[in-house]
Structures are given as structure tokens and as C-alpha cells.
Design a protein around this motif. Structure first.
Motif, PDB file in Angstrom:
ATOM      1  N   TYR A 156       1.129  -1.255  -0.028  1.00 52.88           N
ATOM      2  CA  TYR A 156       0.206  -0.244   0.108  1.00 52.88           C
ATOM      3  C   TYR A 156       1.103   1.476  -0.274  1.00 52.88           C
ATOM      4  O   TYR A 156       0.664   1.983  -0.974  1.00 52.88           O
ATOM      5  CB  TYR A 156      -0.769  -0.117   1.428  1.00 52.88           C
ATOM      6  CG  TYR A 156      -1.176   1.197   1.796  1.00 52.88           C
ATOM      7  CD1 TYR A 156      -1.239   1.736   3.418  1.00 52.88           C
ATOM      8  CD2 TYR A 156      -2.278   1.864   1.187  1.00 52.88           C
ATOM      9  CE1 TYR A 156      -1.084   2.323   3.882  1.00 52.88           C
ATOM     10  CE2 TYR A 156      -2.316   2.840   1.331  1.00 52.88           C
ATOM     11  CZ  TYR A 156      -2.724   3.605   2.838  1.00 52.88           C
ATOM     12  OH  TYR A 156      -2.465   4.635   3.847  1.00 52.88           O
ATOM     13  N   PHE A 157       1.970   1.395   1.152  1.00 48.38           N
ATOM     14  CA  PHE A 157       2.711   2.393   0.527  1.00 48.38           C
ATOM     15  C   PHE A 157       3.946   2.615  -0.189  1.00 48.38           C
ATOM     16  O   PHE A 157       4.020   3.499  -0.889  1.00 48.38           O
ATOM     17  CB  PHE A 157       3.617   2.694   1.857  1.00 48.38           C
ATOM     18  CG  PHE A 157       3.375   2.280   3.326  1.00 48.38           C
ATOM     19  CD1 PHE A 157       2.409   4.192   3.503  1.00 48.38           C
ATOM     20  CD2 PHE A 157       3.338   1.547   4.074  1.00 48.38           C
ATOM     21  CE1 PHE A 157       1.685   4.214   4.657  1.00 48.38           C
ATOM     22  CE2 PHE A 157       2.860   1.735   5.393  1.00 48.38           C
ATOM     23  CZ  PHE A 157       1.899   2.927   6.226  1.00 48.38           C
ATOM     24  N   SER A 158       3.908   1.536  -0.983  1.00 46.27           N
ATOM     25  CA  SER A 158       5.044   1.386  -1.953  1.00 46.27           C
ATOM     26  C   SER A 158       4.427   2.256  -3.397  1.00 46.27           C
ATOM     27  O   SER A 158       4.954   2.837  -3.827  1.00 46.27           O
ATOM     28  CB  SER A 158       5.600   0.100  -1.800  1.00 46.27           C
ATOM     29  OG  SER A 158       6.604  -0.041  -2.576  1.00 46.27           O
ATOM     30  N   VAL A 159       3.034   1.641  -3.443  1.00 48.30           N
ATOM     31  CA  VAL A 159       2.512   1.848  -4.458  1.00 48.30           C
ATOM     32  C   VAL A 159       2.125   3.218  -4.421  1.00 48.30           C
ATOM     33  O   VAL A 159       1.748   4.068  -5.208  1.00 48.30           O
ATOM     34  CB  VAL A 159       0.664   1.260  -4.771  1.00 48.30           C
ATOM     35  CG1 VAL A 159      -0.071   1.234  -5.220  1.00 48.30           C
ATOM     36  CG2 VAL A 159       0.906  -0.583  -5.250  1.00 48.30           C
ATOM     37  N   GLY A 160       1.304   3.729  -3.624  1.00 47.42           N
ATOM     38  CA  GLY A 160       1.462   4.942  -3.261  1.00 47.42           C
ATOM     39  C   GLY A 160       1.922   6.015  -3.306  1.00 47.42           C
ATOM     40  O   GLY A 160       2.623   7.195  -4.135  1.00 47.42           O
TER      41      GLY A 160
END
Lengths: 449, 449, 449
Positions: free
Chosen positions: A329-333
Motif C-alpha cells: 500500500y505504501f509502495s504503490v502510493g
């Protein structure tokens, strides 16, 4: 000698703009004579310039630059005989839109019908003339009815290092005069949308979070408005606005497919929408930027630090699925935000001008849709399995991030349909000029007509 | 045929610049002949160019471009008879300012009085001529005494795709020659101010924090210099410099109100200050950017992680006021920083050129003062009730953030006074050209004079 | 009257581009007549334009703009007699590179040898013509064999507010036609390098970290791929690419010192490398930006929060050296990143155009090497004493950050050698044109030749 061959220009008016323009013209190698109502008491003028009465000054030059407010144009009628056949350059601006029935330049032309009025230089300020154009507003709009008069003024502007854009006949003067008065006209609609969405989601989440906690759990968490609530509203508005950026493109494609031609105009609202996509996208980027800052700030908040010291007592079991989910979730964001910033940079005028048409559309369309995909995925990963949990729906309302997923999901699904080979082929043919002409058989209408 | 009609240009000198310029001229459709001291051994020249002696080459062309260092101008006197009446383009630069009493172009003119010397192309590099101007420095400054000679060179430059700015007579050549040698002249004062403020606050806080702890509490916290101290100094310098950006505007307004006219020049120091406001603001933005990065980094510092694991034992009571205060403080800071970044983006040349004058002044003045207000508020919220606590004043000195609040508070109060209706009206009239002319009665002096 | 003096232009083809161009020409004050195969059924045309057969239209105007796809050029042969001596403007583009053996413009010239074909306007889109050039691609490339024909088209383009760049004879038409089809050609090599490095270090670290832990310690830490691994790969690739930016400059200097002259061309691979330094640097900045975001995100990760709550039980002793080291490491990294961003901003076209040559090279060379130094130092501080610890070398492989230090260290050492007084002096002389000419004695070859 050479000095006698230098062209002489006449300037009416010795105000700020008149003086600065005269100074610049003298530097560029022109001779300058000022026409003034009070030639002996008009204050300091640039060295090398002469000053005399309007009538005398007008007789000497073929081009007269009128640096006088429109309210004082009445004196011009006295000078009319001397202005016959001359080029009159109207540089005036008004303090407000719609003050007068006709533009200043057209009014001047009606006062002196025997002169050729050219509207020009009204976008250039005394300040930028004095301080050199390297940093300044160099774009000059020009309009007028006589081609030779315009050519003379165009040469003048070019020699001053300004960049000239011809806007046609004198009837365009109103538009030219309104230009310096405009205040972000193309930003108005996107700003309204942003304000509306922000207000709606702010109150929606205020009710769902703060008021719900107060009513149902009797807890005062109003302090969360400043950071937590803001950090929910900003990403929601950002994602919706980003998808509104790409929605009109998909709608236009559907309309073209449905109509079977590209030669019919889009409805006005769609045209208007398509013209403000850049502004929608940049506002969305602004909200995303705020979201990133608010998110990165989380761990230094007093509330969060407090919670950390409290929570320690309970022993937790490490959950690899949770680790995978939150890290994804963080990485994609982050990747989505980085692409977002890239889109923003390529929309800077100097960058987009350096791109070829194909490069620009590659960035704005391919990378743009990829950004939308990543940001939507980021939101889905944030929701994860909460979509199915009944406790998520306090007071039977879905959380904000679920609401904001509607538009981007629709846009992505439609875009996916558009790139299916069969649809893509039809659309490609239509965009190259092919037309489906109904039951009498397939007609091909080449570009050539 | 058409080839015979192509204009022939002569280039003296076969160095880097001469070759590149010749190549570009040939590409653009000119014919080029080189004049060289050693026509048979001057290395590779662009295909299509001829090379001969200076005398022969000069006879063939009406325009001679002198791509030779000033030290070698002595040979020109031999060619003087052939250069009579020709246009001589001086493209030379010096390696340092003030090497010679007169500019290279004026020196050339004194050597060949019968030619028309034009200074041009000295800002263009061989590199950018070879690699196309899409990415390169396209601005060409031009000066000279003969109008026709300048016109010929202006056309030449325009055909090469360069953008020409006429700087007047040949006496401007020194300024034109100094341009490529300048190293951020307008950044010098702001950089000095930034360095001075940084040094002062660094030592002030070093004494107040590190040395105080060492002397009074016998603790070595010198490691805090790297992050904690830096993160105190940077925001302080940033806020002071932002307010220094808006102080001269307020001072100018007060001066105009006091004098009752806008037609008297400001003192030189004020003029100088006003001209470097953009640089002050951008440096302030740089410091703010560092402050944001240092702040966001706090929770991953070893020292902070250590403190977190230690602190856990004491049980704290959650304080809603603290939560409100810190969250407001963060939120106001983030919004201020976002506006700050927006101001920085609009000061990019390509963005500010796309704005109308009214839009530019709206952003820089309205949004600028709002940014200053938010950042000042951020600092007041940071201080909160510590202003009244005696323990704050170690060794009787106020903390850095209190010191830095002085200038912005003064600027904001003065600005508030300026926008009071009565003051605003007077100022508006003065800025439109009205003058208070003393006891002999109110005079109105329109722009028209 | 004046209207009769306005120049008449003929446009062949009534497609999108033809209509938009006609509309713009009419606005600018030209008269426009369309030539069409079906003059009575060619759809809506801009008000004020006439439409007739190709033959009739061609007879009326001296300049004919051909807005027709190349596939339909065959009709042109019928109009050949009317086109004799006229200027034919070819605006066409192809949908792909290399579709035809010769360029469209050369093909048109071969069809109508008696006309003067000029290639122009192919980089301008119908969209930008309709919506004004403020936001659009204003650069027009122009080529052709006849000087007067080019001059006519150049004037036309200038009046439309476009910026013209002459690319030489009609043989350059292929290049001009390929321009709108190009897709970041100068980014290809840097993107390949970035992809290759990313892939290599991803798998290298995957094996060293995740697979090692799985094999040797039987732990599943695969979730670390998303953030921890990414945050190791990105800074490594960024530092290597930044040093690759400065390596060719050092290599060129060594080559010049070795050869003793600057007049011999560099090998092609070095030339190619030097031309993509800007792209290498910007990609490196992108990776650094991702690294910063990933790093600042660390404390809000689930895994890190979990570890914090676990670790609390062990009591640690505060280590001042660790505090110094980590804070220095962060501080140097932040300063390096801030300089990095500054380099990125100055490489924006509008910013770099506003800089003098000396300013640009100061920023890109001095500040660039300082950035490289800071980032390398950041990495060394990160490693600290782990270089000597055997446990660092799992499976006998060094960690990624050690591998990535090789190239930057070499670049910095070589650069340090270059700025030694004796080397610097030799290099300076060579760059000013001096040549070491071997055993027959020192020759000096001035710029003048």
C-alpha cells in the motif's frame, strides 16, 4: 551621419509607461520626442528625448504611441489634423472589465478616423521595460485593421526584444485589453470543483468520525480535525480530481465511437471540461502533495506518540499478511505520487514546449493513466478487507475512501474497454478521418476532402 | 541558379566557435568563406566552406564575423582596406572582467574606423550551435552604432533561430561582454544575508543549547548540532528571509504615503532591496525545504528512537489541548509550506511569463502575504505558552524562534495597516499618479502630464 | 481599400489541420482560399474563407499550403501547370518512421519540379492552432532549397506567432518529418542503464537478504521486498547514475591531457555518453526522490511499529558516537538531496536559459561535484565500521551500498587529481587551444589559426 537616419518616434504622455518606453526606445537606437500638454513642467524624462506640444510632436513622426489614459483621449481631437495617415499605437488598459461600451483602441480610431490605430504593448509593464525583459512578460498582443501599420508596430516590438502575437483586426482589441485584467479564468471551474468536493467530504467525514464518536461513544476527538480529517479529505479530493482529468477523454472517445465520426463538435460542456484538464490535474497534484506531507508527519504527532507509549503493554503477534499489505500500500502510493510529480513537471510550459507531440501525449496519456491506476490501487489496498466488514459502515454510510473510488474505477474500466483491440481499431480509423456514413455503405472520407 | 543568390558570409578564425558558427550558417543556407592566417593548414572545416587568406575572404562578403581572440586583433589592421564599409561582427569574450580599458568591440572599431562594428553572438557557445538551440542559450545581445549594420546582424541571428535583444549603441558593448562572465550578481546580497543570519543563529543556539547544557547541567549533547540545531536554525532563517521579502514593499508604500507622490525615486538601498526580493524568497524556500526534511526525519533518528524506548515507563494522561495545539501547529506549517512551494513554482520564468500582470501580482502579493501569515502563526503556535514561562529564558536570552518573530510580526502589522480602507484609498490614488502638492492646494497630476 | 492588399493564401485540403490553419491565417489578417476535390461538399470551413477546385485555387495565390496526406499527393500532378513557380508548403507527417524511401516533401518536389517546395509547420497541431500558442508547441522547423520561398514561409510563420528554426535544404526534410514521431530518443540509453542497474541490484539484494534469511535462518521476510528492498535498490542506483553523470567529463579531461590537444574528436561512445548526462542526472534525481519518500515512511510501517513495541523490554545504553554518526549521516543526506533538487531545477529549460554560460557551468560542475561528494559521504557514513566486520559479508558477498561506492569514489578521486594546480593548468591551456605537438617542440595554436 547615421544618427540622422535613426527612426524618430513620438510618444504622447510622460507618465511611468511613457517614460520607460521612451528610455527603452532610446537604448534600442530610436530617436524619441514626447508630446505633452505642459511641455515645460512634465518632470524628468529619459536623457536624449525631446519634449514639445502634442501638435508639434505629432508632425515629426510617422508612428505615435499614445501612453495616455482613455479618460484623457479628448485632447486627441485637437491633434487630429496632424495625425492623418499616421500609425497610432494604443497601449492603454482599463482598471476594470466592461467599463466602456467599446474598447479603448476602437474609441481612439473613432476619434481619429484618418489614422491607423494599432493596439499593442498593453501587456508590457513599465517595470519590465526598465529592468530588461529577461525576467519579464515579453509577450505582446497586437491587433489593427491596416496591415502596414501592424507591420511597423511588429518591427518596433521585435527590436525591443519582445515576442509578438497578431490577434487580427481591431475588433479583437477588447479581448487584448481584457487580457491583463484576467485572473486565472481557466482555473475557476477546477477551483470550484475542488472547493465543493473538499467541503462535502469535510462535513461527511466530520459527521462520520468526530460527531459519531461524540454521539455513540461519548468521546471528544475534535482535535483530529486538524490533521487526521485533513489527511482523509485531501487524498479523496485528489483521487477524484485526477480521475475527472481522464474522464472527459474517455467520454469523447465513446461519443466518437457512437457517432462514427470525429467531424461533429463535442457538446460545449465537454469542450470546456477538456480545456481545463491540465488545471484539474495540477490541483489534484497539490492535494496529493498535502496528503504526502500530512502522512509523513504522522509519527511526530503528540497523539500518535502518546498512543505508542500506551499500546506497549499488549503483546502482538507479527502478521506477515499485514506487513505485505501495508508495505504494498505504501509502495504503490509512493510510486503513484512520483509519477504524479513527473506529470506535473512535464506540464510546466518550458518542459512541455520541449517535447514533441508524441512525447507529450505519451506522458500525459500513458503515464497519466498509469498514475491513476496506481493511486486507485493504493486506495483499494488501504481498504483491503474492510469493504466486507459491517462495522466499517457507521450509521450505514460508507467511509470516504470507498465513495472516492467510484469515479476512478469507472474511468479505468472504460479506458480498459477502449484499448481492447477491436475498439482501439475502430477509434483509430475514426480519428484518422474515416466516417461511418450509415446504411448506404461504408464511406471513406480522407483528410483531403 | 538559386545557389548563386545565397548570401555569402566571411568568418575570420577557424577555432571552435568559428567552425561551429560556419557549420550552422551553411545548414541555414548561407555560403561561408573562412579567412585564415594559414589557409592551407587550419584543420578540418565544415564541408562546403572555402578557406583563403584574410584579405581575399574579406573582399568577397559584406558581413565579416570575427571569431578571433582580442589578443590577435593586430592582424586586422593589415586587412583594413578590404574591410572599409563592411559590417564587422565582434563575437569575442574575455576570460575576466576589467582586463582592458575599453570593450573588445570598441577596440575593434578603433582599429578599423571605416567598418561598422556590431557586437553580437558572444553569449552563444560553440556547443549550443552544434547541438541545436532547443536546449541551449538562445538569447543574443546586440549593440552597435550603425542601424543598417545592426539590422543585417539581427536578420542573421533570427535566421539561425536565435532570439535577439538590442542593447543600443556600441558603448553598451562592455556590458554585453561582461554578461557571460557574471556569476549570479543578483544573488550576492541575498546569499550574504542568508549566510550572516545562519551563522548568527547557529552560534546563538549553540551557546543557548549545547554550551548551556554542558556548563549548567554537565551534559554532552554536542551530537545535536547535526540535526536538532540545524532544524532550529533553518526555519528561523527561512521565516526572517521571507519577511525581508515583503518588508521593502511595505516600506515603499509608507514612503509614498509620507511623500504624497510616487514620482520621487526611492533611496538606492531600497531599490536594490526590491530588485532582489525574488532571490530572497527563493532562498527562504530552500531553507524551508530543509526544515521540512529535517522535521520529517525526526522519528527515525537514533536519539529519538532511544528516547521512545526509555520514556515508556511513565504513564501519561492524554491532554486534548496539547493535541489541538500540536496538530494545529503542524497543519498550519504544512499549508504554509505548500503555499510557499506554489510561490516558488510561479517564479519559474516559464510559469511567470504565462501569467498576466494581475495574476502574477495576485500570487506574489496576496498569496505571499498569506504564506507569511501562516508561517508566522506556525511559529507562534510552536512557542504557545512558553513566551511567559521564565524557564524558557536560559541565561536571560530568548529562544531563537522568539527572536525570529520580530521582523515578520512587524511586516504583518504594517501590511494590515496598509489595507485599512482609508490608507488603501490614499495609496491607490498616489499609485495612479495623484500628487499631494503641499499647502498651495491639492494638485492632481494625471498620467498624461 | 486595405482589405484588397491583404495577402491571399491557398490551402489544399479541408481536414482538421487545413481548417485550423485557415482560421488562424484569417485571424492574422490573411485572405484564405481552399482548394478541394469536392468544393461543394467539404464540410464547415472557417467564416471568410472561399472554397473552389484545386486548379482555380492554385491560380490565385503565390503560396499554396498542402494539408493533404501523402497518400493523396497523386492529384497534385493534374494541378502541376498551375503550381509552376509557386511556393508549395508541405505540412504532412507520416504515422510511422521509414514508411517511404524519400521524405514527403522531396516526393512532392519530384512530382512538381517547377514549384519551390518548403517543408514547414509539421510540428504544429490543429489543436494548438485553435487554442492559441500560449500553451502550445510554437517551434516550427523549416527546410527547402529556394531561399526566397523559405523567406516567404518564415514571414508567414512569424506572423502566426510561431518561432522558426531553419534546418537547411530540402534534404533535411526527412529529419524534420521524423521529429514529431520521436519518443524520447535521448532518454533511451539512460533508461536502459537505470533498468539494468535496478534489475541487477534487486536480484542481488533479494538473494543476499530474503533468500539468505530463508535458507540460513529459515525466516520468511519476503514482505520486505516492497519497502526495505526498494529503499536499498533506489539509493544505490541513484548514486551510481549520478556518478555516471560526472564520469565522462573526467574521462574527456584525461583524454585531452593524454592527447595534448582538444582538436581531436572524442570516441563516439564518449560523445554519446556526454550528450545524455542531463538525462542520467534527472533519472538519478528521480531515484533519490523515491529513496527520500521511502525513508521518511519508515516509522509508519506496520513492521517498524511492531518492532518498536517489542524492543522495549531490553534496556539500552545511550551511545553518543552512534548519535553523532546517524545524525551526520542523515544531515549529509538531506543536504545532498537539497543540492540534487537544485541541480534538477536549474536543468529546467526556462531556468537554464536564464543563466549565463558561466553560471550554468558553475551550478552543473561545482555544485554537481559537491552533490556527488555529499551523497558518497552519506553512503560511507551509512556503512561506517561495517566495512571491516566479517558478518557483513553474507555468503562472501559485499552489501549493495559497498558495491555502489566504487564508481563515485573513482570519479571523486580522479576529479580531485584534475583540480591539482599542475594538472589544472595544463588542462586550462589545452582548453584554450594550446597543442602539444610532439618532439619537434611546443607549438602554440591560437584560436585564430
Amino acid at each position: 551621419s547615421d544618427l540622422h537616419k535613426r527612426e524618430l518616434l513620438c510618444i504622447f504622455g510622460t507618465g511611468d509607461l511613457g517614460r520607460s518606453l521612451g528610455q527603452r526606445l532610446l537604448q534600442t537606437g530610436y530617436r524619441v520626442v514626447y508630446g505633452s500638454r505642459r511641455p515645460h513642467s512634465c518632470g524628468p524624462l529619459p536623457p536624449g528625448a525631446q519634449v514639445m506640444s502634442h501638435t508639434e510632436a505629432a508632425q515629426l513622426a510617422a508612428v505615435v504611441i499614445v501612453c495616455v489614459h482613455r479618460e484623457h483621449y479628448d485632447f486627441m481631437e485637437e491633434v487630429a489634423p496632424q495625425l492623418k495617415g499616421k500609425v497610432l499605437v494604443d497601449v492603454s488598459n482599463n482598471s476594470k472589465k466592461g467599463l466602456y461600451p467599446e474598447s479603448n483602441a476602437e474609441f481612439l480610431q473613432s476619434l481619429i478616423p484618418a489614422a491607423s490605430v494599432v493596439k499593442a504593448f498593453n501587456t508590457v509593464s513599465a517595470w519590465s521595460l526598465q529592468n530588461g525583459p529577461s525576467d519579464a512578460h515579453r509577450q505582446v498582443f497586437l491587433c489593427g485593421d491596416k496591415a502596414e501599420a501592424k507591420q511597423a508596430v511588429r518591427e518596433l516590438a521585435t527590436r525591443l526584444g519582445l515576442s509578438v502575437l497578431d490577434r487580427g483586426s481591431l475588433s479583437a482589441a477588447r479581448e487584448v485589453e481584457d487580457f491583463p485584467l484576467q485572473l486565472f479564468p481557466e482555473w475557476r471551474l477546477p477551483l470550484c470543483i475542488a472547493t465543493g468536493l473538499t467541503a462535502f467530504f469535510f462535513f461527511y467525514l466530520l459527521i462520520r468520525d468526530v460527531i459519531y464518536a461524540y454521539v455513540e461513544q461519548d468521546k471528544d476527538i475534535s482535535f483530529r480535525i486538524m490533521v487526521s480529517l485533513a489527511n482523509k479529505v485531501f487524498p479523496i479530493v485528489s483521487l477524484i480530481m485526477l480521475s475527472l482529468c481522464y474522464l472527459p477523454g474517455v467520454m469523447a472517445a465513446i461519443l466518437q465511437l457512437y457517432r462514427g465520426t470525429k467531424y461533429r463538435r463535442f457538446p460545449d460542456w465537454l469542450d470546456h471540461w477538456m480545456l481545463c484538464r491540465k488545471q484539474l490535474g495540477l490541483l489534484a497534484l497539490g492535494f496529493a502533495f498535502l496528503h504526502v506531507l500530512y502522512t509523513l508527519l504522522i509519527p511526530i504527532r503528540y497523539y500518535v506518540r502518546y498512543k505508542v507509549t500506551i499500546r506497549e503493554n499488549k503483546t502482538a503477534v507479527f502478521d506477515t499478511t499485514s506487513a505485505w499489505r501495508t508495505d504494498s500500500y505504501f509502495s504503490v502510493g509512493i510510486l503513484g505520487f512520483a509519477l504524479y510529480v513527473l506529470l506535473g513537471i512535464t506540464s510546466l510550459p518550458s518542459v512541455s514546449n520541449a517535447l514533441s507531440w508524441r512525447e507529450f501525449s505519451f506522458v500525459q496519456s500513458k503515464l497519466g493513466h498509469l498514475t491513476l491506476l496506481l493511486c486507485t490501487l493504493h486506495t483499494y489496498l488501504y481498504g483491503w478487507n474492510k469493504f466486507l466488514r459491517p462495522s466499517t459502515y457507521k450509521w450505514c454510510t460508507p467511509p470516504g475512501y470507498m465513495l472516492c473510488l467510484v469515479v476512478p474505477s469507472v474511468v479505468l474500466v472504460l479506458k480498459l474497454l477502449m484499448v481492447l483491440p477491436c475498439v482501439d481499431r475502430s477509434l483509430g480509423r475514426i480519428r484518422q478521418g474515416w466516417e461511418r456514413t450509415g446504411p448506404e455503405g461504408e464511406g471513406t472520407k480522407p483528410l483531403m476532402a
